[in-house]
Write a protein that holds these residues in place. Structure first.
Motif, mmCIF file in Angstrom:
data_model
loop_
_atom_site.group_PDB
_atom_site.id
_atom_site.type_symbol
_atom_site.label_atom_id
_atom_site.label_comp_id
_atom_site.label_asym_id
_atom_site.label_seq_id
_atom_site.Cartn_x
_atom_site.Cartn_y
_atom_site.Cartn_z
ATOM 1 N N UNK A 35 0.833 -1.208 0.000
ATOM 2 C CA UNK A 35 0.000 0.000 0.000
ATOM 3 C C UNK A 35 0.862 1.251 0.000
ATOM 4 N N UNK A 36 0.344 2.280 -0.662
ATOM 5 C CA UNK A 36 0.984 3.597 -0.660
ATOM 6 C C UNK A 36 -0.114 4.652 -0.676
ATOM 7 N N UNK A 37 0.204 5.816 -0.119
ATOM 8 C CA UNK A 37 -0.760 6.925 -0.092
ATOM 9 C C UNK A 37 0.013 8.228 0.015
ATOM 10 N N UNK A 38 -0.480 9.263 -0.654
ATOM 11 C CA UNK A 38 0.156 10.579 -0.615
ATOM 12 C C UNK A 38 -0.934 11.643 -0.670
ATOM 13 N N UNK A 39 -0.758 12.717 0.101
ATOM 14 C CA UNK A 39 -1.732 13.810 0.136
ATOM 15 C C UNK A 39 -1.268 14.930 -0.789
ATOM 16 N N UNK A 40 -2.196 15.481 -1.569
ATOM 17 C CA UNK A 40 -1.899 16.565 -2.497
ATOM 18 C C UNK A 40 -3.000 17.617 -2.405
ATOM 19 N N UNK A 41 -2.649 18.855 -2.774
ATOM 20 C CA UNK A 41 -3.619 19.951 -2.794
ATOM 21 C C UNK A 41 -4.057 20.186 -4.236
ATOM 22 N N UNK A 42 -5.370 20.129 -4.467
ATOM 23 C CA UNK A 42 -5.934 20.352 -5.802
ATOM 24 C C UNK A 42 -7.110 21.315 -5.656
ATOM 25 N N UNK A 43 -7.025 22.469 -6.304
ATOM 26 C CA UNK A 43 -8.102 23.458 -6.277
ATOM 27 C C UNK A 43 -8.503 23.804 -4.836
ATOM 28 N N UNK A 44 -7.509 24.060 -3.994
ATOM 29 C CA UNK A 44 -7.719 24.437 -2.585
ATOM 30 C C UNK A 44 -8.406 23.348 -1.771
ATOM 31 N N UNK A 45 -8.294 22.101 -2.205
ATOM 32 C CA UNK A 45 -8.874 20.978 -1.463
ATOM 33 C C UNK A 45 -7.789 19.933 -1.213
ATOM 34 N N UNK A 46 -7.726 19.368 0.002
ATOM 35 C CA UNK A 46 -6.727 18.331 0.306
ATOM 36 C C UNK A 46 -7.225 16.935 -0.086
ATOM 37 N N UNK A 47 -6.510 16.281 -0.982
ATOM 38 C CA UNK A 47 -6.870 14.950 -1.454
ATOM 39 C C UNK A 47 -5.796 13.950 -1.061
ATOM 40 N N UNK A 48 -6.200 12.674 -0.923
ATOM 41 C CA UNK A 48 -5.267 11.578 -0.679
ATOM 42 C C UNK A 48 -5.379 10.599 -1.836
ATOM 43 N N UNK A 49 -4.277 10.401 -2.552
ATOM 44 C CA UNK A 49 -4.225 9.395 -3.619
ATOM 45 C C UNK A 49 -3.647 8.108 -3.031
ATOM 46 N N UNK A 50 -4.298 6.985 -3.290
ATOM 47 C CA UNK A 50 -3.889 5.717 -2.677
ATOM 48 C C UNK A 50 -3.819 4.603 -3.717
ATOM 49 N N UNK A 51 -3.032 3.577 -3.387
ATOM 50 C CA UNK A 51 -2.899 2.390 -4.238
ATOM 51 C C UNK A 51 -2.665 1.199 -3.313
ATOM 52 N N UNK A 52 -3.586 0.235 -3.327
ATOM 53 C CA UNK A 52 -3.537 -0.902 -2.401
ATOM 54 C C UNK A 52 -3.645 -2.211 -3.184
#
Length: 222
Positions: A35-52
């Motif tokens: 598993x991996x996950x990383x948080x990014x900011x897109x259009x002033x919103x915090x998102x978490x991209x994940x792969x499991x």
């Protein structure tokens, strides 16, 4: 001949006994997660991209539902991600806990921020604000895997929080004096005018006295 029969019977018994000896069965392989996950900011919103991806050669896992679990002290928050696909893999993106977006996908809510009387206020660790800093994050479904997820920082083009307007100056405040008295209030200008007038009048008096003195020295004697 008798000896031959006895020897054959002994060999038969030995062979039968060897079949009854205990043996170590093959141990099943415990399931695991990649598993991996990383948080990014897109259009002033915090998102978490994940792969499991589930690794379970012996089919021991008891569920296929995956969650992202945040822990800090006594606090815990489970963020469902969905179910594994037929290839034992799940990938995608999800908003950070306590976040929201508007119809255009722009950030409209953030953990640790609360709108009060039309203004955004930072409420610290309330309203899931504790998930922003220092939380331990794991991907869980039996088994579990720890992932390093940190709340995304602000960038020149993206702010994962409310864009706060600078505070308006108070109506009765007096701005700091600038060049040539720019930005001065009426009282400051009046005081400055008095302070400037005194040396000007003194200078004018000295200049007049000087001219009179020169004129007196140049007057011819009778």
């Amino acid at each position: 001949m008798l000896h031959g029969l006895i020897a054959g019977a002994a060999m038969t018994l030995l062979a039968a006994g060897s079949l009854d000896e205990p043996y170590a069965p093959e141990q099943p392989v415990e399931p695991s997660l990649n598993a991996s996950a990383v948080a990014v900011c897109i259009a002033d919103a915090p998102w978490i991209s994940y792969d499991v991806t589930l690794v379970d050669p012996d089919g021991l896992s008891t569920t296929r539902d995956v969650s992202l679990v945040f822990r800090k002290g006594v606090e815990r928050y489970d963020l469902p991600l969905g179910a594994l696909g037929g290839d034992d893999r799940l990938a995608g993106s999800v908003l950070c806990p306590g976040s929201a977006v508007d119809a255009q996908g722009t950030g409209a809510g953030w953990p640790g921020w609360r709108r009060v009387d039309g203004e955004w206020r930072d409420v610290g660790e309330d309203d899931l604000g504790w998930t922003r800093v220092g939380a331990h994050v794991t991907v869980e479904m039996n088994p579990a895997a720890a992932v390093a997820v940190a709340y995304p920082p602000s960038t020149p083009g993206c702010v994962p929080g409310p864009r706060l307007e600078p505070p308006s100056p108070r109506p009765d405040s007096v701005p700091t004096a600038g060049a040539a008295g720019a930005g001065l209030g009426p009282r400051a200008l009046a005081a400055t005018g008095i302070e400037l007038a005194a040396p000007l009048l003194l200078g004018a008096g000295m200049l007049t006295g000087g001219l009179a003195f020169v004129t007196a020295r140049r007057r011819p004697r009778l």
